[in-house]
Design an enzyme around this catalytic site. Structure first.
Site, PDB file in Angstrom:
ATOM      1  N   SER A   1       0.829  -1.191   0.000  1.00  0.00           N
ATOM      2  CA  SER A   1       0.000   0.000   0.000  1.00  0.00           C
ATOM      3  C   SER A   1       0.868   1.247   0.000  1.00  0.00           C
ATOM      4  CB  SER A   1      -0.910   0.012   1.232  1.00  0.00           C
ATOM      5  OG  SER A   1      -1.634   1.210   1.288  1.00  0.00           O
TER       6      SER A   1
ATOM      7  N   MET B   1      -8.801   8.486  -0.621  1.00  0.00           N
ATOM      8  CA  MET B   1      -9.797   8.805   0.409  1.00  0.00           C
ATOM      9  C   MET B   1     -10.313  10.220   0.195  1.00  0.00           C
ATOM     10  SD  MET B   1      -7.860   7.312   3.778  1.00  0.00           S
ATOM     11  CE  MET B   1      -6.931   5.772   3.730  1.00  0.00           C
TER      12      MET B   1
ATOM     13  N   ASP C   1      -4.531   3.853  -2.140  1.00  0.00           N
ATOM     14  CA  ASP C   1      -5.735   4.251  -1.422  1.00  0.00           C
ATOM     15  C   ASP C   1      -6.109   5.696  -1.731  1.00  0.00           C
ATOM     16  OD1 ASP C   1      -6.338   1.886   0.194  1.00  0.00           O
ATOM     17  OD2 ASP C   1      -4.443   2.305   1.195  1.00  0.00           O
TER      18      ASP C   1
ATOM     19  N   ASP D   1      -7.119  -6.375   3.132  1.00  0.00           N
ATOM     20  CA  ASP D   1      -6.461  -5.100   3.407  1.00  0.00           C
ATOM     21  C   ASP D   1      -6.730  -4.681   4.850  1.00  0.00           C
ATOM     22  OD1 ASP D   1      -5.335  -2.594   3.387  1.00  0.00           O
ATOM     23  OD2 ASP D   1      -6.772  -1.709   2.002  1.00  0.00           O
ATOM     24  N   GLY D   2      -5.636  -4.507   5.622  1.00  0.00           N
ATOM     25  CA  GLY D   2      -5.768  -3.983   6.970  1.00  0.00           C
ATOM     26  C   GLY D   2      -5.129  -4.861   8.027  1.00  0.00           C
ATOM     27  N   GLY D   3      -4.080  -4.345   8.653  1.00  0.00           N
ATOM     28  CA  GLY D   3      -3.458  -5.066   9.753  1.00  0.00           C
ATOM     29  C   GLY D   3      -2.655  -6.281   9.349  1.00  0.00           C
TER      30      GLY D   3
ATOM     31  N   GLY E   1      -9.889   3.989   6.777  1.00  0.00           N
ATOM     32  CA  GLY E   1      -9.755   5.407   7.058  1.00  0.00           C
ATOM     33  C   GLY E   1      -9.027   5.758   8.330  1.00  0.00           C
TER      34      GLY E   1
ATOM     35  N   HIS F   1      -7.847   1.872  -4.925  1.00  0.00           N
ATOM     36  CA  HIS F   1      -8.905   1.568  -3.962  1.00  0.00           C
ATOM     37  C   HIS F   1      -9.643   2.865  -3.644  1.00  0.00           C
ATOM     38  CE1 HIS F   1      -9.833   0.106   0.435  1.00  0.00           C
ATOM     39  NE2 HIS F   1     -10.922   0.260  -0.291  1.00  0.00           N
TER      40      HIS F   1
ATOM     41  N   GLY G   1       0.821  -2.396   4.269  1.00  0.00           N
ATOM     42  CA  GLY G   1       1.328  -1.031   4.238  1.00  0.00           C
ATOM     43  C   GLY G   1       2.550  -0.835   5.103  1.00  0.00           C
ATOM     44  N   SER G   2       2.339  -0.473   6.360  1.00  0.00           N
ATOM     45  CA  SER G   2       3.459  -0.131   7.232  1.00  0.00           C
ATOM     46  C   SER G   2       4.403  -1.304   7.446  1.00  0.00           C
ATOM     47  CB  SER G   2       2.938   0.381   8.580  1.00  0.00           C
ATOM     48  OG  SER G   2       2.085  -0.569   9.185  1.00  0.00           O
TER      49      SER G   2
END
Length: 209
Positions: free
Chosen positions: A9, A38, A36, A176-178, A143, A67, A198-199
């Site tokens: 990401s 937003m 992403d 997507d996420g965590g 978000g 996205h 991502g991170s």
């Protein structure tokens, strides 16, 4: 991990040097770049838009999975297709015209993805599964940063895999996420095809290879 596609990401990259970030993405053997977008309405934050995507498009030939975390994605599809998106993923919660949005994306020669939030049941997308190229299962609420994965969301991945096999659909399943070094194995075991990170990726703590 060889059968999964890694899609880092770009939101977690160093914005002062996105060209170098994309080189890192390529060197990791990634199969796509997750971008992403937003709007400050569908989600609280505002990120980059079409000019940034158009600018970094020339830095890599990897597919761009844009996205769209935006209200009324039907108003933005062509803009991001023209900017260089290869896959355009929109949220089922953000439009009343999901079939039409998928049709618009396909008419532009792009792959259509549909994202679903943690609190939204799979029944909300049952009518469009056969038309989608990608289903993005959000494993955190979109978000907000630094969230831990909601483990129960992986049940959706397992169910989507069963539906795909039973009905001979062709969509890929993305998460997507965590996603980090602690959760990656569970994400893959659930049946995810496209892994967004991502991170953990840009901090070099995700052991992908």
């Amino acid at each position: 991990m060889s059968t999964q596609i890694l899609a880092p990401s770009l939101l977690s990259a160093d914005f002062t040097n996105l060209g170098a970030a994309l080189e890192m993405v390529e060197e990791a053997g990634s199969g796509a770049v997750h971008i992403d977008v937003m709007d400050g309405s569908f989600v609280p934050e505002i990120t980059y838009g079409e000019p940034v995507i158009r600018s970094v498009r020339r830095c890599t030939k990897l597919p761009f999975d844009v996205h769209l975390m935006v209200e009324k994605p039907e108003n933005h599809v062509k803009l991001f297709a023209d900017a260089g998106a290869d896959w355009i993923t929109f949220h089922i919660e953000a439009t009343n015209h999901a079939h039409r949005v998928i049709q618009m994306i396909h008419e532009l020669g792009k792959k259509a993805g549909v994202a679903i939030n943690p609190g939204t049941p799979l029944s909300a997308i049952s009518e469009i599964l056969e038309y989608a190229d990608l289903i993005l299962v959000m494993t955190v609420n979109p978000g907000w940063g630094n969230q831990k994965m909601i483990p129960s969301t992986l049940d959706k991945v397992r169910e989507l895999k069963k539906i795909r096999e039973a009905k001979n659909y062709n969509y890929m399943i993305s998460v997507d996420g965590g996603v980090n070094e602690k959760t990656l194995s569970s994400v893959v075991e659930a049946g995810t095809d496209v892994v967004v990170s991502g991170s953990a990726f840009f901090n070099r703590t995700l052991n992908w290879k």
